[in-house]
Design a protein around this motif. Sequence first.
Motif, PDB file in Angstrom:
ATOM      1  N   GLU A 138      49.656  37.459  42.210  1.00 33.83           N
ATOM      2  CA  GLU A 138      49.720  38.913  42.237  1.00 33.83           C
ATOM      3  C   GLU A 138      48.410  39.547  42.711  1.00 33.83           C
ATOM      4  O   GLU A 138      48.404  40.560  43.415  1.00 33.83           O
ATOM      5  CB  GLU A 138      50.063  39.463  40.839  1.00 33.83           C
ATOM      6  N   ILE A 139      47.291  38.942  42.308  1.00 32.89           N
ATOM      7  CA  ILE A 139      45.974  39.512  42.606  1.00 32.89           C
ATOM      8  C   ILE A 139      45.511  39.191  44.022  1.00 32.89           C
ATOM      9  O   ILE A 139      44.861  40.008  44.682  1.00 32.89           O
ATOM     10  CB  ILE A 139      44.928  38.978  41.595  1.00 32.89           C
ATOM     11  N   GLY A 140      45.849  37.994  44.523  1.00 31.02           N
ATOM     12  CA  GLY A 140      45.371  37.557  45.833  1.00 31.02           C
ATOM     13  C   GLY A 140      45.589  38.555  46.957  1.00 31.02           C
ATOM     14  O   GLY A 140      44.646  38.899  47.675  1.00 31.02           O
ATOM     15  N   PRO A 141      46.822  39.075  47.151  1.00 30.82           N
ATOM     16  CA  PRO A 141      47.039  40.029  48.245  1.00 30.82           C
ATOM     17  C   PRO A 141      46.208  41.295  48.113  1.00 30.82           C
ATOM     18  O   PRO A 141      45.729  41.842  49.113  1.00 30.82           O
ATOM     19  CB  PRO A 141      48.542  40.336  48.132  1.00 30.82           C
ATOM     20  N   ARG A 142      46.013  41.790  46.885  1.00 29.71           N
ATOM     21  CA  ARG A 142      45.176  42.981  46.687  1.00 29.71           C
ATOM     22  C   ARG A 142      43.735  42.685  47.087  1.00 29.71           C
ATOM     23  O   ARG A 142      43.096  43.478  47.767  1.00 29.71           O
ATOM     24  CB  ARG A 142      45.229  43.440  45.227  1.00 29.71           C
ATOM     25  N   MET A 143      43.218  41.544  46.604  1.00 32.68           N
ATOM     26  CA  MET A 143      41.843  41.174  46.924  1.00 32.68           C
ATOM     27  C   MET A 143      41.679  40.974  48.425  1.00 32.68           C
ATOM     28  O   MET A 143      40.653  41.322  49.006  1.00 32.68           O
ATOM     29  CB  MET A 143      41.446  39.902  46.178  1.00 32.68           C
ATOM     30  N   ASN A 144      42.696  40.407  49.067  1.00 36.92           N
ATOM     31  CA  ASN A 144      42.680  40.190  50.509  1.00 36.92           C
ATOM     32  C   ASN A 144      42.479  41.516  51.241  1.00 36.92           C
ATOM     33  O   ASN A 144      41.725  41.612  52.205  1.00 36.92           O
ATOM     34  CB  ASN A 144      43.998  39.540  50.931  1.00 36.92           C
ATOM     35  N   GLY A 145      43.164  42.555  50.758  1.00 31.76           N
ATOM     36  CA  GLY A 145      43.069  43.867  51.390  1.00 31.76           C
ATOM     37  C   GLY A 145      41.774  44.595  51.094  1.00 31.76           C
ATOM     38  O   GLY A 145      41.448  45.573  51.772  1.00 31.76           O
ATOM     39  N   TRP A 146      41.038  44.152  50.080  1.00 33.40           N
ATOM     40  CA  TRP A 146      39.791  44.808  49.701  1.00 33.40           C
ATOM     41  C   TRP A 146      38.566  43.978  50.095  1.00 33.40           C
ATOM     42  O   TRP A 146      37.513  44.051  49.458  1.00 33.40           O
ATOM     43  CB  TRP A 146      39.776  45.075  48.199  1.00 33.40           C
ATOM     44  N   ARG A 147      38.703  43.208  51.149  1.00 35.07           N
ATOM     45  CA  ARG A 147      37.600  42.347  51.579  1.00 35.07           C
ATOM     46  C   ARG A 147      36.335  43.156  51.876  1.00 35.07           C
ATOM     47  O   ARG A 147      35.231  42.747  51.508  1.00 35.07           O
ATOM     48  CB  ARG A 147      38.025  41.551  52.815  1.00 35.07           C
ATOM     49  N   LYS A 148      36.486  44.295  52.537  1.00 30.75           N
ATOM     50  CA  LYS A 148      35.313  45.073  52.946  1.00 30.75           C
ATOM     51  C   LYS A 148      34.507  45.595  51.741  1.00 30.75           C
ATOM     52  O   LYS A 148      33.298  45.365  51.663  1.00 30.75           O
ATOM     53  CB  LYS A 148      35.717  46.229  53.857  1.00 30.75           C
ATOM     54  N   PRO A 149      35.137  46.288  50.775  1.00 30.41           N
ATOM     55  CA  PRO A 149      34.322  46.735  49.636  1.00 30.41           C
ATOM     56  C   PRO A 149      33.763  45.572  48.818  1.00 30.41           C
ATOM     57  O   PRO A 149      32.660  45.684  48.265  1.00 30.41           O
ATOM     58  CB  PRO A 149      35.287  47.597  48.804  1.00 30.41           C
ATOM     59  N   LEU A 150      34.485  44.456  48.741  1.00 26.37           N
ATOM     60  CA  LEU A 150      33.953  43.294  48.025  1.00 26.37           C
ATOM     61  C   LEU A 150      32.673  42.775  48.674  1.00 26.37           C
ATOM     62  O   LEU A 150      31.771  42.288  47.997  1.00 26.37           O
ATOM     63  CB  LEU A 150      34.995  42.170  47.996  1.00 26.37           C
ATOM     64  N   ALA A 151      32.613  42.886  50.000  1.00 26.55           N
ATOM     65  CA  ALA A 151      31.468  42.343  50.739  1.00 26.55           C
ATOM     66  C   ALA A 151      30.309  43.325  50.865  1.00 26.55           C
ATOM     67  O   ALA A 151      29.196  42.928  51.225  1.00 26.55           O
ATOM     68  CB  ALA A 151      31.918  41.918  52.142  1.00 26.55           C
ATOM     69  N   GLU A 152      30.545  44.602  50.566  1.00 29.05           N
ATOM     70  CA  GLU A 152      29.472  45.599  50.698  1.00 29.05           C
ATOM     71  C   GLU A 152      28.308  45.254  49.777  1.00 29.05           C
ATOM     72  O   GLU A 152      28.493  44.678  48.706  1.00 29.05           O
ATOM     73  CB  GLU A 152      29.999  46.995  50.343  1.00 29.05           C
ATOM     74  N   ALA A 153      27.104  45.644  50.185  1.00 21.88           N
ATOM     75  CA  ALA A 153      25.904  45.368  49.390  1.00 21.88           C
ATOM     76  C   ALA A 153      26.041  45.977  47.993  1.00 21.88           C
ATOM     77  O   ALA A 153      26.575  47.062  47.855  1.00 21.88           O
ATOM     78  CB  ALA A 153      24.687  45.965  50.106  1.00 21.88           C
ATOM     79  N   PRO A 154      25.562  45.256  46.974  1.00 21.33           N
ATOM     80  CA  PRO A 154      24.886  43.956  47.006  1.00 21.33           C
ATOM     81  C   PRO A 154      25.810  42.743  46.935  1.00 21.33           C
ATOM     82  O   PRO A 154      25.336  41.637  46.702  1.00 21.33           O
ATOM     83  CB  PRO A 154      23.990  44.026  45.778  1.00 21.33           C
ATOM     84  N   GLY A 155      27.118  42.932  47.123  1.00 23.13           N
ATOM     85  CA  GLY A 155      28.029  41.797  47.187  1.00 23.13           C
ATOM     86  C   GLY A 155      28.821  41.555  45.913  1.00 23.13           C
ATOM     87  O   GLY A 155      28.743  42.317  44.949  1.00 23.13           O
ATOM     88  N   SER A 156      29.588  40.460  45.931  1.00 20.31           N
ATOM     89  CA  SER A 156      30.478  40.130  44.818  1.00 20.31           C
ATOM     90  C   SER A 156      30.542  38.623  44.610  1.00 20.31           C
ATOM     91  O   SER A 156      30.356  37.846  45.546  1.00 20.31           O
ATOM     92  CB  SER A 156      31.900  40.628  45.109  1.00 20.31           C
ATOM     93  N   LEU A 157      30.828  38.245  43.377  1.00 20.87           N
ATOM     94  CA  LEU A 157      31.085  36.854  43.028  1.00 20.87           C
ATOM     95  C   LEU A 157      32.460  36.790  42.378  1.00 20.87           C
ATOM     96  O   LEU A 157      32.712  37.481  41.385  1.00 20.87           O
ATOM     97  CB  LEU A 157      30.023  36.321  42.054  1.00 20.87           C
ATOM     98  N   LEU A 158      33.362  35.994  42.944  1.00 20.55           N
ATOM     99  CA  LEU A 158      34.678  35.787  42.364  1.00 20.55           C
ATOM    100  C   LEU A 158      34.649  34.492  41.567  1.00 20.55           C
ATOM    101  O   LEU A 158      34.263  33.449  42.090  1.00 20.55           O
ATOM    102  CB  LEU A 158      35.748  35.697  43.450  1.00 20.55           C
ATOM    103  N   LEU A 159      35.032  34.559  40.302  1.00 20.89           N
ATOM    104  CA  LEU A 159      35.035  33.384  39.431  1.00 20.89           C
ATOM    105  C   LEU A 159      36.480  32.987  39.195  1.00 20.89           C
ATOM    106  O   LEU A 159      37.261  33.749  38.611  1.00 20.89           O
ATOM    107  CB  LEU A 159      34.318  33.699  38.125  1.00 20.89           C
ATOM    108  N   ILE A 160      36.853  31.785  39.675  1.00 22.15           N
ATOM    109  CA  ILE A 160      38.246  31.359  39.719  1.00 22.15           C
ATOM    110  C   ILE A 160      38.371  29.957  39.124  1.00 22.15           C
ATOM    111  O   ILE A 160      37.573  29.059  39.452  1.00 22.15           O
ATOM    112  CB  ILE A 160      38.766  31.346  41.178  1.00 22.15           C
ATOM    113  N   ARG A 161      39.359  29.760  38.269  1.00 16.86           N
ATOM    114  CA  ARG A 161      39.629  28.422  37.723  1.00 16.86           C
ATOM    115  C   ARG A 161      40.020  27.499  38.874  1.00 16.86           C
ATOM    116  O   ARG A 161      40.813  27.865  39.743  1.00 16.86           O
ATOM    117  CB  ARG A 161      40.778  28.506  36.711  1.00 16.86           C
ATOM    118  N   HIS A 162      39.443  26.312  38.887  1.00 18.40           N
ATOM    119  CA  HIS A 162      39.662  25.379  39.996  1.00 18.40           C
ATOM    120  C   HIS A 162      41.150  25.146  40.258  1.00 18.40           C
ATOM    121  O   HIS A 162      41.607  25.092  41.402  1.00 18.40           O
ATOM    122  CB  HIS A 162      38.962  24.055  39.696  1.00 18.40           C
ATOM    123  N   ALA A 163      41.913  25.031  39.171  1.00 23.57           N
ATOM    124  CA  ALA A 163      43.346  24.754  39.291  1.00 23.57           C
ATOM    125  C   ALA A 163      44.101  25.904  39.956  1.00 23.57           C
ATOM    126  O   ALA A 163      45.202  25.709  40.473  1.00 23.57           O
ATOM    127  CB  ALA A 163      43.941  24.484  37.910  1.00 23.57           C
TER     128      ALA A 163
END
Length: 199
Positions: free
Chosen positions: A95-120
């Motif tokens: 559910e979250i992936g497509p939203r995050m995909n569409g928000w790539r630009k604000p996620l990358a804006e300074a000073p940036g972002s860290l996504l913490l994801i369970r390996h599985a």
Amino acid sequence: MSTAEDLAFSISEEGRGIHILLWDDQEDLVHALIILYASLKKRVTPLLVSSGNQDLRRLKTLMESRISTAFPKEQHDNRGDTFWMLFIQQANSREIGPRMNGWRKPLAEAPGSLLLIRHADFDTFQRHAPDLVSFVGPRIYSASNMLSIFSDKTYQNMDVDLFDPLPAILRHLPGEQPGKEGILEWIEAYAPTGRETSV
């Protein structure tokens, strides 16, 4: 193998962009976060990201805070003050992936972002946010195989108490948080040579 200080250095040097930290065991995640927080020279905003309506509203508000058209011109300089740590709750990647995909630009804006994801969950996240993950490129780290090595400067800034709201966020993730005693023992075991633990 990398260290959490390597990740902090990459985040600080780039000054923008998206990094990903994968994890399996919550204890490894907590150790990485303690070192990362002690070595980052940025203010940090942690946020739990799930498919719940309240969390999605918080995420949308956060994204809008980095979109210049949402703010008067005189406020633009204040948008990049805080580095985001976004914890993707397990089993929400579809559910979250497509939203995050569409928000790539604000996620990358300074000073940036860290996504913490369970390996599985990473394969599912990758399938549902392909543009975002390809944009991240080599900036993918794993808390599970990070070496417990940190500099004296980072050591002096380390704290056994996780900063708010991290404890509440971690309770929504799989696994058990290590206690203060266990964290202190870990810091003592890996403290720079010749130093006595003072945290």
